[in-house]
Design a protein around this motif. Structure first.
Motif, PDB file in Angstrom:
ATOM      1  N   ARG A 135       0.636  -1.417  -0.121  1.00  0.00           N
ATOM      2  CA  ARG A 135      -0.059  -0.200   0.924  1.00  0.00           C
ATOM      3  C   ARG A 135       1.294   1.533   0.027  1.00  0.00           C
ATOM      4  O   ARG A 135       0.968   1.629  -0.965  1.00  0.00           O
ATOM      5  CB  ARG A 135      -1.498  -0.128   0.796  1.00  0.00           C
ATOM      6  CG  ARG A 135      -1.516   1.607   1.741  1.00  0.00           C
ATOM      7  CD  ARG A 135      -1.825   1.767   3.013  1.00  0.00           C
ATOM      8  NE  ARG A 135      -2.690   2.833   3.478  1.00  0.00           N
ATOM      9  CZ  ARG A 135      -3.082   3.544   3.887  1.00  0.00           C
ATOM     10  NH1 ARG A 135      -3.621   2.500   5.043  1.00  0.00           N
ATOM     11  NH2 ARG A 135      -3.971   4.496   4.257  1.00  0.00           N
ATOM     12  N   LEU A 136       1.811   1.482   0.924  1.00  0.00           N
ATOM     13  CA  LEU A 136       2.629   2.484   0.857  1.00  0.00           C
ATOM     14  C   LEU A 136       2.867   2.311  -0.798  1.00  0.00           C
ATOM     15  O   LEU A 136       3.613   4.110  -0.509  1.00  0.00           O
ATOM     16  CB  LEU A 136       3.459   2.309   2.242  1.00  0.00           C
ATOM     17  CG  LEU A 136       3.243   2.169   3.675  1.00  0.00           C
ATOM     18  CD1 LEU A 136       4.064   1.862   4.240  1.00  0.00           C
ATOM     19  CD2 LEU A 136       2.352   3.824   3.814  1.00  0.00           C
ATOM     20  N   LEU A 137       3.576   1.877  -0.798  1.00  0.00           N
ATOM     21  CA  LEU A 137       4.365   1.327  -1.875  1.00  0.00           C
ATOM     22  C   LEU A 137       3.694   1.824  -3.170  1.00  0.00           C
ATOM     23  O   LEU A 137       4.630   3.188  -4.185  1.00  0.00           O
ATOM     24  CB  LEU A 137       5.644   0.403  -2.148  1.00  0.00           C
ATOM     25  CG  LEU A 137       6.203   0.494  -3.823  1.00  0.00           C
ATOM     26  CD1 LEU A 137       6.839  -0.523  -2.950  1.00  0.00           C
ATOM     27  CD2 LEU A 137       5.491   0.389  -5.316  1.00  0.00           C
ATOM     28  N   ILE A 138       2.486   2.110  -3.139  1.00  0.00           N
ATOM     29  CA  ILE A 138       1.436   2.293  -4.297  1.00  0.00           C
ATOM     30  C   ILE A 138       1.441   3.961  -3.951  1.00  0.00           C
ATOM     31  O   ILE A 138       0.968   5.025  -5.414  1.00  0.00           O
ATOM     32  CB  ILE A 138       0.276   1.748  -4.397  1.00  0.00           C
ATOM     33  CG1 ILE A 138       0.213  -0.209  -4.966  1.00  0.00           C
ATOM     34  CG2 ILE A 138      -0.984   2.552  -4.776  1.00  0.00           C
ATOM     35  CD1 ILE A 138      -0.949  -0.367  -4.551  1.00  0.00           C
ATOM     36  N   GLU A 139       1.482   4.111  -3.031  1.00  0.00           N
ATOM     37  CA  GLU A 139       1.142   6.193  -2.272  1.00  0.00           C
ATOM     38  C   GLU A 139       2.269   6.700  -2.870  1.00  0.00           C
ATOM     39  O   GLU A 139       2.094   7.416  -3.017  1.00  0.00           O
ATOM     40  CB  GLU A 139       0.536   5.445  -1.111  1.00  0.00           C
ATOM     41  CG  GLU A 139      -1.153   4.917  -1.005  1.00  0.00           C
ATOM     42  CD  GLU A 139      -1.144   5.210   0.915  1.00  0.00           C
ATOM     43  OE1 GLU A 139      -2.680   5.273   0.873  1.00  0.00           O
ATOM     44  OE2 GLU A 139      -0.839   5.579   1.276  1.00  0.00           O
ATOM     45  N   LYS A 140       3.353   5.595  -3.017  1.00  0.00           N
ATOM     46  CA  LYS A 140       4.281   6.930  -3.106  1.00  0.00           C
ATOM     47  C   LYS A 140       5.346   6.484  -4.159  1.00  0.00           C
ATOM     48  O   LYS A 140       5.292   7.810  -4.819  1.00  0.00           O
ATOM     49  CB  LYS A 140       5.875   5.793  -2.120  1.00  0.00           C
ATOM     50  CG  LYS A 140       7.155   6.604  -1.997  1.00  0.00           C
ATOM     51  CD  LYS A 140       7.102   7.483  -1.069  1.00  0.00           C
ATOM     52  CE  LYS A 140       8.526   8.100  -0.590  1.00  0.00           C
ATOM     53  NZ  LYS A 140       9.425   7.197  -0.204  1.00  0.00           N
ATOM     54  N   VAL A 141       4.760   5.741  -5.047  1.00  0.00           N
ATOM     55  CA  VAL A 141       4.626   6.342  -6.605  1.00  0.00           C
ATOM     56  C   VAL A 141       3.593   6.972  -7.006  1.00  0.00           C
ATOM     57  O   VAL A 141       4.081   7.478  -7.932  1.00  0.00           O
ATOM     58  CB  VAL A 141       4.835   4.007  -7.355  1.00  0.00           C
ATOM     59  CG1 VAL A 141       4.638   4.085  -8.865  1.00  0.00           C
ATOM     60  CG2 VAL A 141       6.117   4.141  -6.709  1.00  0.00           C
ATOM     61  N   THR A 142       2.568   6.789  -7.272  1.00  0.00           N
ATOM     62  CA  THR A 142       1.877   7.514  -7.964  1.00  0.00           C
ATOM     63  C   THR A 142       1.075   8.967  -6.625  1.00  0.00           C
ATOM     64  O   THR A 142       0.362  10.015  -8.219  1.00  0.00           O
ATOM     65  CB  THR A 142       0.321   7.125  -7.671  1.00  0.00           C
ATOM     66  OG1 THR A 142      -0.346   6.476  -6.260  1.00  0.00           O
ATOM     67  CG2 THR A 142      -0.021   5.259  -8.023  1.00  0.00           C
ATOM     68  N   GLY A 143       1.323   9.422  -5.496  1.00  0.00           N
ATOM     69  CA  GLY A 143       0.963  10.531  -4.675  1.00  0.00           C
ATOM     70  C   GLY A 143       0.114  10.292  -5.036  1.00  0.00           C
ATOM     71  O   GLY A 143      -0.886  11.547  -4.464  1.00  0.00           O
ATOM     72  N   SER A 144      -0.984   9.662  -4.876  1.00  0.00           N
ATOM     73  CA  SER A 144      -2.545   8.946  -4.613  1.00  0.00           C
ATOM     74  C   SER A 144      -2.369   8.120  -3.380  1.00  0.00           C
ATOM     75  O   SER A 144      -1.469   7.236  -2.920  1.00  0.00           O
ATOM     76  CB  SER A 144      -3.011   8.627  -5.902  1.00  0.00           C
ATOM     77  OG  SER A 144      -2.954   9.997  -6.769  1.00  0.00           O
ATOM     78  N   SER A 145      -4.010   8.595  -2.880  1.00  0.00           N
ATOM     79  CA  SER A 145      -3.784   7.238  -1.857  1.00  0.00           C
ATOM     80  C   SER A 145      -4.349   5.818  -2.509  1.00  0.00           C
ATOM     81  O   SER A 145      -4.721   5.922  -3.646  1.00  0.00           O
ATOM     82  CB  SER A 145      -5.066   7.179  -0.849  1.00  0.00           C
ATOM     83  OG  SER A 145      -5.650   7.496  -1.665  1.00  0.00           O
ATOM     84  N   LEU A 146      -4.554   5.059  -1.848  1.00  0.00           N
ATOM     85  CA  LEU A 146      -4.814   3.096  -2.287  1.00  0.00           C
ATOM     86  C   LEU A 146      -6.187   3.453  -3.088  1.00  0.00           C
ATOM     87  O   LEU A 146      -6.564   3.142  -3.921  1.00  0.00           O
ATOM     88  CB  LEU A 146      -4.503   2.406  -1.341  1.00  0.00           C
ATOM     89  CG  LEU A 146      -5.653   1.179  -1.931  1.00  0.00           C
ATOM     90  CD1 LEU A 146      -4.625   0.456  -3.155  1.00  0.00           C
ATOM     91  CD2 LEU A 146      -5.007  -0.262  -0.365  1.00  0.00           C
ATOM     92  N   ALA A 147      -6.730   4.045  -1.936  1.00  0.00           N
ATOM     93  CA  ALA A 147      -8.407   4.407  -2.366  1.00  0.00           C
ATOM     94  C   ALA A 147      -8.706   5.252  -3.872  1.00  0.00           C
ATOM     95  O   ALA A 147      -9.272   4.387  -4.946  1.00  0.00           O
ATOM     96  CB  ALA A 147      -9.332   4.980  -1.718  1.00  0.00           C
ATOM     97  N   GLU A 148      -8.191   6.224  -3.578  1.00  0.00           N
ATOM     98  CA  GLU A 148      -8.370   6.739  -5.341  1.00  0.00           C
ATOM     99  C   GLU A 148      -7.320   6.170  -6.162  1.00  0.00           C
ATOM    100  O   GLU A 148      -7.840   5.919  -7.939  1.00  0.00           O
ATOM    101  CB  GLU A 148      -7.443   8.252  -4.893  1.00  0.00           C
ATOM    102  CG  GLU A 148      -7.231   9.633  -3.952  1.00  0.00           C
ATOM    103  CD  GLU A 148      -6.991   9.662  -4.296  1.00  0.00           C
ATOM    104  OE1 GLU A 148      -7.178  11.403  -3.994  1.00  0.00           O
ATOM    105  OE2 GLU A 148      -5.894   9.935  -4.117  1.00  0.00           O
TER     106      GLU A 148
END
Length: 156
Positions: A135-148
Motif C-alpha cells: 500500500r505504502l509503495l503504491i501511494e509513494k509511486v502514484t502520489g495518491s491514496s490506495l483508495a484513489e
C-alpha cells in the motif's frame, strides 16, 4: 437507523471494514501499475520505500507473494509452538484497545523491529505487513491514496 429485527435499507454512505479483502484490490492495483511501467515486480522494494531500510533482497513480487520473510505485525506462530506477539488482535488486550488506530508506517516499524521469519525468497509465510508495505509503495509511486488508485484502476 434500524433496530434489531427490523428491516432497513443500508445507507449509501455507510462504512464497513473490508479486512483482508483489501489484499486482492492492493495486488490488482500493483499489477496495473506494473503494466503501466511505473513499478517493477522484481525491483527491490527498498528502492521505492527507502525510509524503512528494507533488506535489498526483498522485491515487490515477494511482498505480494508473502515470501519476503518480514514479520507479521499481528504476530508470528512458529512450528515449535512459540509465539512472538505483535499488535493485539484478540482477548482482553484487544478489547481494551479496539478503537486504537494504527498508522501504516507504525505497523511497518513494529514489524521491522522484530526478527525476520526467514531469508527473503526462501520460504512462504502469510504476513499482513507485506500488504501494508505494498500500500505504502503504491501511494509513494502514484502520489495518491490506495483508495484513489483503486477508483482509477479498478472501480470505474
Amino acid at each position: 437507523m434500524s433496530r434489531l429485527g427490523e428491516e432497513a435499507k443500508p445507507p449509501t454512505n455507510g462504512h464497513f471494514r473490508i479486512g483482508s479483502n483489501i489484499k486482492t484490490f492492493t495486488s490488482t492495483v500493483m499489477l496495473q501499475l506494473v503494466a503501466e511501467g511505473r513499478i517493477g515486480l522484481d525491483e527491490p522494494a527498498v528502492d521505492y520505500l527507502p525510509e524503512f531500510g528494507l533488506d535489498r533482497r526483498i522485491t515487490v513480487r515477494m511482498l505480494l507473494q508473502h515470501t519476503s520473510g518480514v514479520f507479521n505485525f499481528t504476530g508470528e506462530y512458529y512450528e515449535d509452538g512459540t509465539v512472538m506477539p505483535g499488535i493485539p488482535w484478540q482477548g482482553q488486550e484487544w478489547v481494551d484497545n479496539r478503537f486504537k488506530t494504527y498508522r501504516p508506517e507504525e505497523l511497518v516499524r513494529l514489524a521491522l523491529s522484530k526478527p525476520v521469519r526467514f531469508e527473503p525468497g526462501t520460504d512462504w509465510s502469510y504476513s499482513n505487513t507485506n500488504y501494508v508495505l505494498a500500500r505504502l509503495l503504491i501511494e509513494k509511486v502514484t502520489g495518491s491514496s490506495l483508495a484513489e488508485e483503486m477508483q482509477r484502476l479498478i472501480l470505474l
